[in-house]
Design a protein around this motif. Structure first.
Motif, PDB file in Angstrom:
ATOM      1  N   SER A  25      -6.278  -2.004   1.934  1.00  0.00           N
ATOM      2  CA  SER A  25      -6.774  -0.776   1.265  1.00  0.00           C
ATOM      3  C   SER A  25      -6.605   0.388   2.358  1.00  0.00           C
ATOM      4  O   SER A  25      -6.075   1.636   2.404  1.00  0.00           O
ATOM      5  CB  SER A  25      -8.144  -0.876   0.791  1.00  0.00           C
ATOM      6  OG  SER A  25      -8.362  -1.388  -0.175  1.00  0.00           O
ATOM      7  N   LYS A  26      -6.893   0.320   3.752  1.00  0.00           N
ATOM      8  CA  LYS A  26      -6.920   1.126   4.848  1.00  0.00           C
ATOM      9  C   LYS A  26      -5.515   1.365   4.990  1.00  0.00           C
ATOM     10  O   LYS A  26      -5.049   2.822   5.101  1.00  0.00           O
ATOM     11  CB  LYS A  26      -7.425   0.548   6.079  1.00  0.00           C
ATOM     12  CG  LYS A  26      -7.772   1.601   7.244  1.00  0.00           C
ATOM     13  CD  LYS A  26      -8.284   0.586   8.310  1.00  0.00           C
ATOM     14  CE  LYS A  26     -10.014   0.683   8.278  1.00  0.00           C
ATOM     15  NZ  LYS A  26     -10.555   0.352   9.439  1.00  0.00           N
ATOM     16  N   GLN A  27      -4.499   0.356   5.086  1.00  0.00           N
ATOM     17  CA  GLN A  27      -3.206   0.867   5.271  1.00  0.00           C
ATOM     18  C   GLN A  27      -2.592   1.819   3.951  1.00  0.00           C
ATOM     19  O   GLN A  27      -1.845   2.624   4.271  1.00  0.00           O
ATOM     20  CB  GLN A  27      -2.198  -0.316   5.278  1.00  0.00           C
ATOM     21  CG  GLN A  27      -0.894  -0.156   5.704  1.00  0.00           C
ATOM     22  CD  GLN A  27      -0.676   0.835   7.026  1.00  0.00           C
ATOM     23  OE1 GLN A  27      -1.307   0.268   8.257  1.00  0.00           O
ATOM     24  NE2 GLN A  27       0.033   1.666   7.209  1.00  0.00           N
ATOM     25  N   LYS A  28      -2.998   1.303   2.828  1.00  0.00           N
ATOM     26  CA  LYS A  28      -2.723   2.245   1.916  1.00  0.00           C
ATOM     27  C   LYS A  28      -3.208   3.643   1.704  1.00  0.00           C
ATOM     28  O   LYS A  28      -2.485   4.555   1.377  1.00  0.00           O
ATOM     29  CB  LYS A  28      -3.060   1.534   0.495  1.00  0.00           C
ATOM     30  CG  LYS A  28      -2.364   0.317  -0.172  1.00  0.00           C
ATOM     31  CD  LYS A  28      -3.034  -0.178  -1.381  1.00  0.00           C
ATOM     32  CE  LYS A  28      -2.529  -1.400  -1.765  1.00  0.00           C
ATOM     33  NZ  LYS A  28      -3.058  -1.883  -3.191  1.00  0.00           N
ATOM     34  N   LEU A  29      -4.245   3.759   2.321  1.00  0.00           N
ATOM     35  CA  LEU A  29      -4.682   5.022   2.544  1.00  0.00           C
ATOM     36  C   LEU A  29      -4.204   5.932   3.681  1.00  0.00           C
ATOM     37  O   LEU A  29      -3.713   7.107   3.530  1.00  0.00           O
ATOM     38  CB  LEU A  29      -6.409   4.960   2.889  1.00  0.00           C
ATOM     39  CG  LEU A  29      -7.343   4.745   1.604  1.00  0.00           C
ATOM     40  CD1 LEU A  29      -8.741   4.348   2.025  1.00  0.00           C
ATOM     41  CD2 LEU A  29      -7.371   5.729   0.674  1.00  0.00           C
ATOM     42  N   PHE A  30      -3.902   5.137   4.645  1.00  0.00           N
ATOM     43  CA  PHE A  30      -3.148   5.775   5.715  1.00  0.00           C
ATOM     44  C   PHE A  30      -1.813   6.318   5.426  1.00  0.00           C
ATOM     45  O   PHE A  30      -1.589   7.450   5.584  1.00  0.00           O
ATOM     46  CB  PHE A  30      -2.931   4.943   6.758  1.00  0.00           C
ATOM     47  CG  PHE A  30      -3.813   4.648   7.854  1.00  0.00           C
ATOM     48  CD1 PHE A  30      -4.428   6.057   8.563  1.00  0.00           C
ATOM     49  CD2 PHE A  30      -4.424   3.640   8.387  1.00  0.00           C
ATOM     50  CE1 PHE A  30      -5.400   5.942   9.442  1.00  0.00           C
ATOM     51  CE2 PHE A  30      -5.260   3.532   9.336  1.00  0.00           C
ATOM     52  CZ  PHE A  30      -5.670   4.678   9.894  1.00  0.00           C
ATOM     53  N   ASP A  31      -0.811   5.512   4.501  1.00  0.00           N
ATOM     54  CA  ASP A  31       0.299   5.976   4.035  1.00  0.00           C
ATOM     55  C   ASP A  31       0.261   7.077   3.010  1.00  0.00           C
ATOM     56  O   ASP A  31       0.949   7.932   3.125  1.00  0.00           O
ATOM     57  CB  ASP A  31       1.019   4.616   3.199  1.00  0.00           C
ATOM     58  CG  ASP A  31       1.392   3.542   4.389  1.00  0.00           C
ATOM     59  OD1 ASP A  31       1.145   3.625   5.275  1.00  0.00           O
ATOM     60  OD2 ASP A  31       1.669   2.430   3.856  1.00  0.00           O
ATOM     61  N   ALA A  32      -0.877   6.945   2.265  1.00  0.00           N
ATOM     62  CA  ALA A  32      -0.813   7.995   1.191  1.00  0.00           C
ATOM     63  C   ALA A  32      -1.249   9.296   1.699  1.00  0.00           C
ATOM     64  O   ALA A  32      -0.826  10.391   1.419  1.00  0.00           O
ATOM     65  CB  ALA A  32      -2.025   7.723   0.126  1.00  0.00           C
ATOM     66  N   ALA A  33      -2.223   9.438   2.776  1.00  0.00           N
ATOM     67  CA  ALA A  33      -2.864  10.456   3.327  1.00  0.00           C
ATOM     68  C   ALA A  33      -1.694  11.187   4.190  1.00  0.00           C
ATOM     69  O   ALA A  33      -1.182  12.297   4.249  1.00  0.00           O
ATOM     70  CB  ALA A  33      -3.712  10.233   4.159  1.00  0.00           C
ATOM     71  N   LEU A  34      -0.771  10.212   4.790  1.00  0.00           N
ATOM     72  CA  LEU A  34       0.186  10.866   5.748  1.00  0.00           C
ATOM     73  C   LEU A  34       1.414  11.518   4.935  1.00  0.00           C
ATOM     74  O   LEU A  34       1.643  12.556   5.224  1.00  0.00           O
ATOM     75  CB  LEU A  34       0.962   9.546   6.396  1.00  0.00           C
ATOM     76  CG  LEU A  34       2.083   9.860   7.472  1.00  0.00           C
ATOM     77  CD1 LEU A  34       1.649  10.841   8.488  1.00  0.00           C
ATOM     78  CD2 LEU A  34       2.769   8.683   8.175  1.00  0.00           C
TER      79      LEU A  34
END
Length: 199
Positions: A11-20
């Motif tokens: 979930s953290k990586q998905k949030l990083f990717d989406a935020a970026l």
């Protein structure tokens, strides 16, 4: 089953990717927690659970990206020949920004925003990167390949050049290869070593 779970992004990586992706398109101020969560395909509460707030997520994103960039740039310090080490540094930056063009957009949009919400964090992160560039260029200067330019100024200039050139390459000149862009930057670096003794 275990393998499938291990390969799924957290979930953290998905949030990083989406935020970026979103911040690269709209800037940090133009993105909401709802948009980040929806793009990541997670519940809004996941942002708060992992990062506390949108600002916490952006700061974590900045730190994560700069850590990855620093890892690329540090490889140049292990190269014995000074010009080859500068070339490795330039290539590492271009490789990173070629893989993460949105991060270059984020840095450009936030780093020189005055006053910037993340200015304090970015100042520290910028100093970390420029310190690596400075160590590589100091060796270049010690070998007599940097004329009349103070190493700190040259380091900040090279970092700024790499950031803007990489962004221009990814936005407007995607037909160019990384090698072509690297050689263009190296021509500028070599130019700083010419005309020594002329004041």
């Amino acid at each position: 089953m275990t393998t499938a779970k291990a390969t799924k992004p957290s979930s953290k990586q998905k949030l990083f990717d989406a935020a970026l992706r979103l911040i690269g398109e709209r800037g940090a101020a133009g993105v909401t927690v709802d948009q980040i969560a929806a793009t990541a395909g997670v519940a809004k509460g996941t942002v708060y659970y992992n990062f506390g707030s949108k600002d916490g997520l952006v700061e974590a994103l900045l730190r994560h990206g700069v850590d990855l960039l620093a890892e690329q740039l540090r490889r140049a310090e292990a190269v014995p020949d000074t010009e080859s080490s500068v070339e490795t540094l330039v290539d590492g930056a271009l490789l990173f920004f070629g893989e993460y063009p949105e991060f270059a957009q984020l840095l450009v949009s936030e780093m020189w925003r005055t006053p910037g919400q993340f200015h304090g964090t970015l100042s520290l992160l910028r100093d970390d990167i420029v310190a690596i560039v400075k160590r590589v260029l100091q060796r270049h200067a010690d070998a007599g390949r940097l004329c009349g330019v103070e190493v700190g100024t040259a380091s900040a200039a090279l970092f700024g050049t790499l950031l803007v050139v990489a962004l221009d390459w990814q936005t407007f000149q995607r037909q160019r290869t990384r090698e072509e862009v690297r050689e263009s930057v190296m021509l500028l670096v070599r130019g700083m070593g010419r005309g020594q003794g002329k004041r």
